[in-house]
Write a protein that holds these residues in place. Structure first.
Motif, PDB file in Angstrom:
ATOM      1  N   THR A   1       0.838  -1.205   0.000  1.00 32.15           N
ATOM      2  CA  THR A   1       0.000   0.000   0.000  1.00 32.15           C
ATOM      3  C   THR A   1       0.870   1.251   0.000  1.00 32.15           C
ATOM      4  N   ALA A   2       1.945   1.212   0.797  1.00 31.66           N
ATOM      5  CA  ALA A   2       2.845   2.357   0.842  1.00 31.66           C
ATOM      6  C   ALA A   2       3.417   2.624  -0.545  1.00 31.66           C
ATOM      7  N   LEU A   3       3.784   1.567  -1.234  1.00 32.05           N
ATOM      8  CA  LEU A   3       4.329   1.736  -2.582  1.00 32.05           C
ATOM      9  C   LEU A   3       3.271   2.280  -3.537  1.00 32.05           C
ATOM     10  N   GLN A   4       2.032   1.778  -3.347  1.00 34.50           N
ATOM     11  CA  GLN A   4       0.947   2.216  -4.238  1.00 34.50           C
ATOM     12  C   GLN A   4       0.697   3.716  -4.124  1.00 34.50           C
ATOM     13  N   ASN A   5       1.023   4.266  -2.965  1.00 31.59           N
ATOM     14  CA  ASN A   5       0.807   5.690  -2.756  1.00 31.59           C
ATOM     15  C   ASN A   5       1.873   6.547  -3.419  1.00 31.59           C
ATOM     16  N   GLU A   6       2.942   5.903  -3.885  1.00 35.82           N
ATOM     17  CA  GLU A   6       4.004   6.664  -4.525  1.00 35.82           C
ATOM     18  C   GLU A   6       3.854   6.578  -6.046  1.00 35.82           C
ATOM     19  N   LYS A   7       4.571   7.430  -6.722  1.00 39.31           N
ATOM     20  CA  LYS A   7       4.483   7.388  -8.177  1.00 39.31           C
ATOM     21  C   LYS A   7       5.504   6.382  -8.702  1.00 39.31           C
ATOM     22  N   LEU A   8       4.965   5.283  -9.190  1.00 38.65           N
ATOM     23  CA  LEU A   8       5.838   4.203  -9.660  1.00 38.65           C
ATOM     24  C   LEU A   8       5.689   4.023 -11.157  1.00 38.65           C
ATOM     25  N   PRO A   9       6.733   3.529 -11.792  1.00 39.93           N
ATOM     26  CA  PRO A   9       6.600   3.216 -13.225  1.00 39.93           C
ATOM     27  C   PRO A   9       5.661   2.020 -13.400  1.00 39.93           C
ATOM     28  N   PRO A  10       4.883   1.972 -14.477  1.00 37.72           N
ATOM     29  CA  PRO A  10       3.970   0.842 -14.686  1.00 37.72           C
ATOM     30  C   PRO A  10       4.693  -0.406 -15.188  1.00 37.72           C
ATOM     31  N   SER A  11       4.034  -1.533 -15.029  1.00 37.74           N
ATOM     32  CA  SER A  11       4.553  -2.810 -15.508  1.00 37.74           C
ATOM     33  C   SER A  11       3.658  -3.259 -16.649  1.00 37.74           C
ATOM     34  N   TYR A  12       4.248  -3.629 -17.771  1.00 42.11           N
ATOM     35  CA  TYR A  12       3.432  -4.030 -18.917  1.00 42.11           C
ATOM     36  C   TYR A  12       3.499  -5.542 -19.112  1.00 42.11           C
ATOM     37  N   PRO A  13       2.432  -6.119 -19.647  1.00 39.27           N
ATOM     38  CA  PRO A  13       2.478  -7.567 -19.933  1.00 39.27           C
ATOM     39  C   PRO A  13       3.659  -7.915 -20.827  1.00 39.27           C
ATOM     40  N   TYR A  14       4.263  -9.059 -20.552  1.00 39.19           N
ATOM     41  CA  TYR A  14       5.420  -9.491 -21.339  1.00 39.19           C
ATOM     42  C   TYR A  14       4.972  -9.757 -22.771  1.00 39.19           C
ATOM     43  N   PRO A  15       5.813  -9.406 -23.732  1.00 42.18           N
ATOM     44  CA  PRO A  15       5.441  -9.651 -25.132  1.00 42.18           C
ATOM     45  C   PRO A  15       5.477 -11.139 -25.483  1.00 42.18           C
ATOM     46  N   VAL A  16       4.898 -11.469 -26.623  1.00 41.01           N
ATOM     47  CA  VAL A  16       4.955 -12.846 -27.127  1.00 41.01           C
ATOM     48  C   VAL A  16       6.431 -13.238 -27.296  1.00 41.01           C
ATOM     49  N   GLY A  17       6.767 -14.425 -26.848  1.00 38.91           N
ATOM     50  CA  GLY A  17       8.156 -14.886 -26.978  1.00 38.91           C
ATOM     51  C   GLY A  17       8.994 -14.628 -25.740  1.00 38.91           C
ATOM     52  N   ALA A  18       8.400 -13.998 -24.716  1.00 40.32           N
ATOM     53  CA  ALA A  18       9.171 -13.631 -23.525  1.00 40.32           C
ATOM     54  C   ALA A  18       9.725 -14.860 -22.808  1.00 40.32           C
ATOM     55  N   SER A  19       8.999 -15.982 -22.911  1.00 44.81           N
ATOM     56  CA  SER A  19       9.481 -17.154 -22.181  1.00 44.81           C
ATOM     57  C   SER A  19      10.820 -17.628 -22.734  1.00 44.81           C
ATOM     58  N   LYS A  20      11.062 -17.375 -24.023  1.00 44.81           N
ATOM     59  CA  LYS A  20      12.357 -17.741 -24.589  1.00 44.81           C
ATOM     60  C   LYS A  20      13.462 -16.900 -23.962  1.00 44.81           C
ATOM     61  N   LEU A  21      13.124 -15.621 -23.679  1.00 48.06           N
ATOM     62  CA  LEU A  21      14.114 -14.733 -23.074  1.00 48.06           C
ATOM     63  C   LEU A  21      14.519 -15.227 -21.698  1.00 48.06           C
ATOM     64  N   THR A  22      13.553 -15.750 -20.962  1.00 49.85           N
ATOM     65  CA  THR A  22      13.863 -16.289 -19.636  1.00 49.85           C
ATOM     66  C   THR A  22      14.892 -17.403 -19.760  1.00 49.85           C
ATOM     67  N   ASN A  23      14.693 -18.267 -20.754  1.00 54.50           N
ATOM     68  CA  ASN A  23      15.642 -19.370 -20.939  1.00 54.50           C
ATOM     69  C   ASN A  23      17.017 -18.866 -21.344  1.00 54.50           C
ATOM     70  N   ILE A  24      17.036 -17.876 -22.226  1.00 48.65           N
ATOM     71  CA  ILE A  24      18.323 -17.326 -22.657  1.00 48.65           C
ATOM     72  C   ILE A  24      19.044 -16.728 -21.455  1.00 48.65           C
ATOM     73  N   LEU A  25      18.296 -15.980 -20.652  1.00 50.12           N
ATOM     74  CA  LEU A  25      18.894 -15.318 -19.500  1.00 50.12           C
ATOM     75  C   LEU A  25      19.455 -16.350 -18.525  1.00 50.12           C
ATOM     76  N   LYS A  26      18.736 -17.439 -18.370  1.00 46.91           N
ATOM     77  CA  LYS A  26      19.169 -18.477 -17.445  1.00 46.91           C
ATOM     78  C   LYS A  26      20.482 -19.110 -17.913  1.00 46.91           C
TER      79      LYS A  26
END
Lengths: 295, 292, 438
Positions: free
Chosen positions: C383-408
């Motif tokens: 809640t404390a964080l919600q009261n501050e101005k935070l950058p938004p989070s966007y849904p991961y694009p198509v293919g994002a799961s491949k990026l997780t594997n690459i990163l790993k």
């Protein structure tokens, strides 16, 4: 090497008469076998020990003897899911028993044909049978799901059972074929002279001598069906139809709080039927020609 | 002529259930074969792509890595586990008191393998602070994370596989009991040594069963999935050191929504396994003895 | 050959036994289930709702569903749940076979895999049936793709740093101020713990391969890892800096040595290295505080991610979204259920914090007093964080799961010193660009 079978030769199993020779090597052999046995047993002991620990110390209390005993895992685990655990055990047993019956009947028929009969297309069909073992199952998931959906078999046991009655598991056919091929051809010849047709030969001559192969098939079917996860996961949706492996997975969520203690307790309990079946079935593993004898 | 036809009829009659089963198998088989030539993301209808999927395989480094992992695993673990299984079966078959107990105990790992609990235990044994390294620490050695270090992870998996030698062992035991004991009695009377008995009686008469275990283990090993999946949570990690072919296929099909490619991979694997199996069947003519 | 008959005995008997067993199995009381029939067709409309989780979450969820079914006697909700990994396989198979559930839990990183292929219902078109006005803008953005909405957060969370105070107290190391600490402070603090414990406990660890962690780090450097229009926004420099940070921590002994952490160890609190007391702090999803605190002995302190002072990186996220299948046969009833789950106070109260903080702010405030201490703490943190101005989070694009594997894969190479951070940054961007649009 020619087979000379005389009706008088009575054959005793070697296991029943160990040569009464030197004792030392035999003792050493037992020591060695037991030492290896401990390594083989360790996982089971660990599982039992984990089933007695409270969920949050399962992974932190690493000793085999639990620091805190929590017998409640068993009673809580039994009732923690939407159905009492016996439902899952009974469901799994029903599927397992029917699968064993199906596999034994259908695979032995097919195996007899491949091993002892000569017919047009035998080699082609045999190759096809082996071929079905070679395609990774994951690419069949969607087509199979669609097929069973069309048949309106979803959320029933038919997708799990019917294939077993139709000899779809090449492994067991191949296993039985190899056993049947190792039996002396003289048996069939003698049966034919006695006037037996293929079916009577199969039923009266070959089947009794393949008891070890059937026991192996039954045991392996029990284990693989008892442990099968993906098939039941896909085809069953009502929790009251769930099998044991599906139920066990419900104790845990890889990203949340899991009831580890309960899961280990129920895992251990659900091992009992498998171990029991193996112990009961294993004496038939050794009832080959060597034991039953050819009199 | 009629005799042959009667043989045919008997054969087909015995195969009747199997023919029924083939109907069940053939539809999904051909569906997957068709999908191998399409672009299929599971969620929208497949579109024909010709040989695209197969062409992509040439420069898919992960595919090559997964083939390497799978072949390494197969070449090492199949002979190793079969030799262990046969050796133990031989020991257990010959007059050991308490045979039933040993057999059950040695079979336990095969009962447990693949269960979630075993995987956790495995980490605890082979982890950085696991039992193996505790043992090594007595000698002042700090061992690596046997499951978390990409240099050792595959070897650790091979060890896990060999440890579950119970299944082939059971089959060997059953096969050993199919060998009429009178052969051994005759050989003993002739004064043949244990090794000679093994070479000239056990091996040839057991050869159909050895052959079965070999072919079966090869097919299963090429298709290794569960072990790799549960050990690495489906990632094939650490690094790509345990990226089995089937694991990669599964990732492609279900995680990356590339079922067309996964289907093509499946058929490539079928061809590879069929090749290995065919070689085995050809070689079998020289060492497998049937009584006909 | 008639003597063969004597050996037939056992087999035939066994076959009979088997047949008997089979017959018994099929006729056991209650075993008709699984063999078709018995459809309880009572005229009610049935909707199928699926989600992942464990038996405890099932219990809480069922409570809110019971409330719904009491209020809507014409609707029956048939639920099914699994552990997250089999869940996603079954979901994909069901969609592929044209048999999707009506209402489903959707992974944040797979939302667009489904949405972009037209399989999910656009909820923005049903604003009349589904009231999302109680959600804050960043919460709504979690399920938003352009002007369309394909998912509603089932709960809110964020990532947070937890420190085991029992350990730091024992070794006399003070915990930095979580609202102002920097990555350098983390390194200093964690190295001090390692040193004071004589190497028995390592000060900190977090996974370099977890995209959620890297997302925050990238934002702190002014980059969106995934942009609003579904592209890769991170630069090679950021990836390099990320690996320099983690390897710097390792070199300073703030992190355990290479190979210590098994990346496939399992993500549940009881299995964590924190619970094993081999590390003193790590990053966790804020809604898991209760689980971790129970597993660790109850002395966890919750801090923000380091380096939040200059530019904000933390965002409001969700453990799971609710989505509706585009082909649902009962969209109206399903929307009604979803609306109930989001906007009904009692439904939220009985469900508790099992899916994080309720997305509807008013409801979150209303049920907060009923929560137990750890969940309350996590809620206050969020809640404390919600009261501050935070950058938004966007849904991961198509293919994002491949990026997780690459990163790993790349993380492992870096961890074992086979790839330098600079090269890792370049390699990641090159490989990632092949999979999704840069």
């Amino acid at each position: 090497m020619t087979l000379t079978m005389t009706r008088e030769t009575s054959v005793e199993p070697p296991a029943d008469q160990p040569p009464p020779k030197r004792c030392r090597p035999r003792f050493m052999r037992h020591v060695l076998l037991s030492a290896v046995g401990v390594i083989m047993m360790y996982p089971l002991l660990w599982m039992i020990s984990s089933s007695l620990k409270p969920s949050n110390t399962v992974f932190t209390d690493e000793s085999l003897w639990p620091a805190v005993l929590d017998l409640g895992n068993y009673s809580r685990g039994w009732t923690a899911l939407s159905e009492p655990f016996e439902i899952y055990l009974v469901n799994s047993l029903v599927i397992v028993v029917l699968s064993i019956v199906g596999n034994l009947l259908s695979c032995s028929l097919a195996a007899y044909a491949f091993a002892r009969l000569r017919f047009t297309g035998r080699k082609l069909f045999f190759a096809m049978m082996l071929g079905t073992m070679m395609l990774p199952g994951h690419v069949l998931v969607v087509p199979q799901y669609v097929m069973f959906d069309r048949l309106e078999w979803l959320n029933t046991y038919y997708p799990l059972l019917v294939p077993h009655f139709l000899a779809t598991n090449g492994f067991y056919i191949f296993l039985m074929v190899q056993f049947m091929r190792s039996l002396p051809q003289e048996l069939d010849d003698a049966a034919r002279i006695d006037g037996c047709g293929p079916f009577r030969t199969f039923w009266k001559v070959i089947m009794p001598l393949c008891l070890p192969a059937f026991a192996t098939t039954a045991i392996f079917t029990f284990i693989s069906v008892w442990n099968e996860f993906f098939g039941p996961l896909l085809y069953l949706t009502d929790p009251e139809l769930y099998t044991v492996p599906l139920a066990l997975r419900q104790f845990m969520d890889s990203e949340g709080q899991s009831q580890w203690g309960e899961m280990f307790a129920m895992s251990f309990l659900s091992l009992a039927p498998v171990i029991g079946f193996f112990i009961a079935g294993q004496k038939y593993l050794v009832k080959g020609i060597a034991t039953t004898g050819l009199r | 002529m009629t005799a042959i036809r009667r043989q045919d009829r008997a054969g087909y009659l015995f195969l009747l259930p199997w023919f029924g089963g083939m109907l069940f198998m053939i539809v999904p088989f051909f569906a997957s074969l068709y999908l191998a030539f399409t672009d299929y993301d599971l969620l929208t209808a497949p579109t024909w792509a010709g040989l695209d999927n197969f062409r992509r395989m040439f420069d898919d480094a992960k595919l090559h890595q997964s083939l390497k992992v799978t072949i390494t695993y197969t070449v090492v673990s199949v002979p190793l586990s079969l030799i262990v299984a046969l050796a133990v079966a031989m020991v257990l078959d010959r007059g050991v008191r308490g045979l039933a107990i040993y057999r059950s105990v040695y079979y336990l790992p095969s009962l447990l393998a693949g269960s979630v609990a075993i995987v956790m235990l495995w980490r605890y044994i082979f982890g950085y602070n696991g039992i193996v390294n505790d043992f090594l620490a007595w000698f002042g050695i700090q061992g690596p994370g046997w499951a978390s270090d990409p240099r050792y992870a595959l070897s650790t998996l091979i060890l896990l596989h060999v440890w579950t030698f119970g299944s082939p062992m059971v089959i060997f035991l059953a096969g050993l009991r199919q060998i009429p004991a009178m052969y051994y009695e005759a050989a003993s009377m002739d004064g043949a040594s244990g090794w000679r008995q093994f070479r000239s009686i056990t091996l040839p008469l057991l050869s159909p069963i050895i052959f079965f275990n070999l072919v079966q283990a090869l097919i299963a090993s090429f298709q290794t999935f569960t072990q790799g999946y549960v050990i690495s949570n489906g990632t094939g990690g650490p690094g790509e050191s345990t990226l089995f072919y089937n694991l990669y296929l599964y990732q492609k099909g279900f995680a990356e929504f590339d079922m067309g490619y996964a289907s093509a991979m499946a058929w490539l694997l079928l061809v590879i396994i069929a090749g290995f199996t065919a070689v085995n069947f050809l070689a079998a003519r020289f060492w497998v003895f049937y009584d006909n | 050959m008639n003597t063969i008959g004597t050996t037939v005995g056992p087999t035939r008997r066994h076959l009979l036994t088997l047949a008997g067993l089979a017959a018994t199995a099929a006729t056991l009381p209650g075993c008709g289930r699984g063999f078709g029939g018995g459809d309880d067709d009572d005229g009610r409309i049935e909707i199928n709702m699926v989600w992942w989780g464990d038996a405890q979450r099932a219990e809480f969820t069922q409570k809110s569903l019971d409330l719904f079914q009491t209020a809507n006697p014409g609707i029956r909700v048939r639920t099914e749940y699994q552990d997250s990994s089999p869940y996603k396989d079954k979901l994909a198979a069901r969609f592929a076979a044209g048999d999707p559930p009506d209402l489903m839990a959707m992974r944040f990183d797979s939302l667009r895999e489904y949405a972009d292929r037209g399989t999910l219902l656009d909820l923005a078109k049903h604003a009349g049936a589904l009231d999302l006005t109680g959600l804050t803008e960043p919460a709504r953005a979690l399920g938003q793709v352009g002007p369309q909405i394909f998912g509603v957060p089932s709960g809110l969370n964020t990532i947070s740093f937890v420190v085991d105070k029992a350990i730091t107290d024992r070794y006399g190391v003070s915990i930095p101020d979580g609202d102002t600490w920097t990555w350098a402070d983390l390194s200093e603090f964690a190295a001090a713990v390692t040193k004071a414990s004589g190497g028995k406990v390592y000060g900190a660890n977090f996974e370099p391969w977890t995209v959620a962690n890297l997302l925050v780090f990238a934002r702190q450097r002014g980059e969106d890892f995934f942009t609003a229009d579904g592209r890769l926004g991170a630069t090679a420099g950021t990836i390099t800096a990320w690996f320099e940070l983690t390897e710097g921590l390792r070199a300073a002994k703030a992190f355990p040595p290479a190979g210590f952490i098994d990346q496939n160890n399992g993500a549940s609190p009881a299995q964590s290295y924190l619970a094993k007391k081999s590390i003193a702090s790590q990053i966790i999803p804020s809604n898991n505080l209760l689980g971790y605190n129970q597993a660790c002995g109850g002395n966890l302190v919750m801090l923000r991610i380091p380096g939040e002072t200059a530019r904000r990186g933390q965002s409001i996220d969700t453990p799971a979204l609710w989505s509706i299948a585009a082909t649902s046969k009962h969209p109206d009833e399903t929307l009604k259920l979803l609306n109930f789950l989001i906007n009904d106070v009692e439904a939220a109260r009985v469900a508790g914090a099992t899916r994080g903080v309720p997305p509807n702010r008013k409801i979150a405030e209303q049920i907060a007093p009923d929560l137990d201490a750890d969940n309350k703490r996590a809620t206050e943190f969020l809640t404390a964080l919600q009261n501050e101005k935070l950058p938004p989070s966007y849904p991961y694009p198509v293919g994002a799961s491949k990026l997780t594997n690459i990163l790993k894969t790349i993380s492992t190479e870096v961890e074992f010193g086979r790839l330098k951070p600079a090269a890792a940054g370049e390699r990641f961007i090159t490989e990632a660009r092949k999979e999704i649009n840069g």
